[in-house]
Motif scaffolding. Structure first.
Motif, PDB file in Angstrom:
ATOM      1  N   LEU A   1       1.009  -1.018  -0.251  1.00 47.46           N
ATOM      2  CA  LEU A   1       0.045  -0.237  -0.206  1.00 47.46           C
ATOM      3  C   LEU A   1       0.872   1.389   0.466  1.00 47.46           C
ATOM      4  O   LEU A   1       0.544   1.718  -1.213  1.00 47.46           O
ATOM      5  CB  LEU A   1      -0.611   0.162   0.886  1.00 47.46           C
ATOM      6  CG  LEU A   1      -1.783  -1.373   1.066  1.00 47.46           C
ATOM      7  CD1 LEU A   1      -3.443  -1.114   2.219  1.00 47.46           C
ATOM      8  CD2 LEU A   1      -3.151  -1.022  -0.119  1.00 47.46           C
TER       9      LEU A   1
ATOM     10  N   SER B   1      -4.581 -11.616   2.771  1.00 50.06           N
ATOM     11  CA  SER B   1      -5.868 -11.873   3.183  1.00 50.06           C
ATOM     12  C   SER B   1      -5.804 -13.970   3.257  1.00 50.06           C
ATOM     13  O   SER B   1      -4.003 -13.661   2.617  1.00 50.06           O
ATOM     14  CB  SER B   1      -6.909 -11.662   1.725  1.00 50.06           C
ATOM     15  OG  SER B   1      -6.010 -12.005   0.371  1.00 50.06           O
TER      16      SER B   1
ATOM     17  N   ALA C   1      -1.645  -4.440  10.132  1.00 51.94           N
ATOM     18  CA  ALA C   1      -1.103  -3.858   8.637  1.00 51.94           C
ATOM     19  C   ALA C   1      -0.406  -2.651   8.657  1.00 51.94           C
ATOM     20  O   ALA C   1      -0.579  -2.519   7.403  1.00 51.94           O
ATOM     21  CB  ALA C   1      -1.957  -4.785   7.755  1.00 51.94           C
ATOM     22  N   SER C   2       0.573  -3.250   9.649  1.00 52.17           N
ATOM     23  CA  SER C   2       0.924  -1.363   9.080  1.00 52.17           C
ATOM     24  C   SER C   2       2.297  -0.923  10.212  1.00 52.17           C
ATOM     25  O   SER C   2       1.979  -1.650  10.822  1.00 52.17           O
ATOM     26  CB  SER C   2       0.129   0.047   9.303  1.00 52.17           C
ATOM     27  OG  SER C   2      -0.281  -0.017  10.934  1.00 52.17           O
TER      28      SER C   2
ATOM     29  N   LYS D   1       3.266   0.178   4.713  1.00 51.26           N
ATOM     30  CA  LYS D   1       1.051  -0.033   5.345  1.00 51.26           C
ATOM     31  C   LYS D   1       1.067  -1.301   3.999  1.00 51.26           C
ATOM     32  O   LYS D   1       2.092  -1.219   3.045  1.00 51.26           O
ATOM     33  CB  LYS D   1       0.013   1.079   4.611  1.00 51.26           C
ATOM     34  CG  LYS D   1       0.498   1.837   6.691  1.00 51.26           C
ATOM     35  CD  LYS D   1      -0.391   2.975   6.012  1.00 51.26           C
ATOM     36  CE  LYS D   1      -0.999   3.734   7.057  1.00 51.26           C
ATOM     37  NZ  LYS D   1      -2.412   4.706   6.497  1.00 51.26           N
ATOM     38  N   TRP D   2       0.569  -2.513   4.136  1.00 52.63           N
ATOM     39  CA  TRP D   2       0.517  -3.533   3.559  1.00 52.63           C
ATOM     40  C   TRP D   2      -1.004  -3.759   3.522  1.00 52.63           C
ATOM     41  O   TRP D   2      -1.928  -3.493   4.085  1.00 52.63           O
ATOM     42  CB  TRP D   2       1.047  -4.476   3.155  1.00 52.63           C
ATOM     43  CG  TRP D   2       1.467  -4.947   4.612  1.00 52.63           C
ATOM     44  CD1 TRP D   2       0.873  -6.110   5.081  1.00 52.63           C
ATOM     45  CD2 TRP D   2       2.345  -4.708   5.688  1.00 52.63           C
ATOM     46  NE1 TRP D   2       0.880  -6.453   6.432  1.00 52.63           N
ATOM     47  CE2 TRP D   2       1.622  -4.954   7.331  1.00 52.63           C
ATOM     48  CE3 TRP D   2       3.355  -3.208   5.666  1.00 52.63           C
ATOM     49  CZ2 TRP D   2       2.173  -5.292   8.247  1.00 52.63           C
ATOM     50  CZ3 TRP D   2       3.246  -3.692   7.419  1.00 52.63           C
ATOM     51  CH2 TRP D   2       2.844  -4.345   8.130  1.00 52.63           C
ATOM     52  N   SER D   3      -1.628  -4.902   2.839  1.00 49.64           N
ATOM     53  CA  SER D   3      -3.174  -5.379   2.946  1.00 49.64           C
ATOM     54  C   SER D   3      -2.635  -6.510   2.540  1.00 49.64           C
ATOM     55  O   SER D   3      -1.693  -7.397   1.545  1.00 49.64           O
ATOM     56  CB  SER D   3      -3.631  -4.799   2.596  1.00 49.64           C
ATOM     57  OG  SER D   3      -3.922  -5.352   0.736  1.00 49.64           O
TER      58      SER D   3
END
Length: 230
Positions: free
Chosen positions: A142, A162, A193-194, A158-160
Motif C-alpha cells: 500500500l 488475506s 497491517a502497518s 502499510k500493506w494488506s
C-alpha cells in the motif's frame, strides 16, 4: 496601377486555395476503459483447478473492436507469469495446478493497438487434495510506493493481506534494512497491517518485506519492496 490590383487579387486567390486545401486533422484515438474483474471474487477458494475467469466488457469512445489480454501469475507483481491469453471474449476457462495461489489481471487493447491500463489484481486459491489449511496470499503493498522518496524522520509502512480460510487470524513479521534482502526484523507478530519507523538514514536505499502468518502454522514470505529516503 492595374498591375498592382491584379497582383493583390491573385494573392487573395492563392491564399484562399491554400487554406481550403489544408487536410483536416483526425481525432485522437483513445484507449479502451479498464476492465472490471467479476469472477472469481478476490481472495476466493476455488473448489477445482479448472477455473473460469470473467470480467466486464471495456468501452471504447471510437467504437473500435477490443481484444483482451489475460495474465495469470503465481506472484502479485507478475514476475512469474504462468499463462497469458488474448481474445475478444470477456472470459477464459483455464486449467491450473491444484493447491496453488494465483493472481490475475486483464487489460484491453483496441484494433489501433492502443491499450488501457491493467485492471486491479485479484487472487484465488485452487483447492488441493485433502488440504486442511491454506497459506495466506502474498501481501499487497500500500505504501510507500516502490522506489519512491520518503522523509527519513517518519516512514509509515502499510500493506494488506488475506487468506481464503475465513477463520484464520493473520499476523505479520516485518524486515527492514539497507541490505538486499533485509535481515533485521523490525516488527514481530504484528496484528495490524502497518508499522511506523523513525529516524532512518538520509539519502539511503531501504529494502523491506512482510511475512504473513496464520494461526495454524501457515506462512507466506512476501516479495521484496524498496524505497529511498530524502
Amino acid at each position: 496601377m492595374r498591375n498592382i490590383i491584379y497582383s493583390v487579387c491573385m494573392s487573395f486567390v492563392l491564399f484562399s486555395c491554400g487554406k481550403e486545401d489544408s487536410p483536416a486533422q483526425e481525432p485522437e484515438n483513445t484507449a479502451p476503459s479498464v476492465p472490471a474483474l467479476v469472477s472469481p471474487a478476490n481472495a476466493t477458494l476455488c473448489t477445482g483447478n479448472v477455473v473460469t475467469l470473467e470480467w466486464n466488457a471495456s468501452t471504447d469512445a471510437e467504437k473500435n473492436s477490443i481484444i483482451y489480454q489475460l495474465q495469470i501469475a503465481t506472484d502479485n507483481q507478475f514476475t512469474q507469469i504462468v499463462k497469458t491469453t488474448e481474445g475478444a471474449a470477456i472470459g477464459q476457462t483455464v486449467t491450473l495446478n491444484k493447491g496453488t495461489a494465483y493472481y490475475w489481471r486483464v487489460k484491453a487493447t483496441d484494433n489501433k493497438n492502443v491499450s488501457g491500463n491493467y485492471s486491479a489484481t485479484y487472487s484465488f486459491y485452487t483447492e488441493g487434495t485433502a488440504v486442511a489449511n491454506h497459506l495466506p496470499f502474498l501481501p499487497q503493498l500500500l505504501q510507500p510506493e516502490i522506489n519512491s522518496f520518503v522523509n527519513p524522520a517518519t516512514v509509515n509502512l502499510k500493506w494488506s493481506a488475506s487468506d481464503v480460510d475465513a477463520n484464520d487470524i493473520l499476523s505479520y513479521d516485518v524486515y527492514l534494512g539497507t541490505a538486499n534482502p533485509p535481515l533485521t526484523k523490525v516488527g514481530s507478530n504484528l496484528t495490524a497491517a502497518s508499522l511506523t519507523q523513525n529516524a532512518l538514514q538520509a539519502a539511503t536505499n531501504y529494502y523491506w518485506r512482510v511475512v504473513v502468518k496464520d494461526n495454524k502454522g501457515g506462512e507466506t514470505i512476501g516479495q521484496l519492496w524498496q524505497f529511498k529516503t530524502n
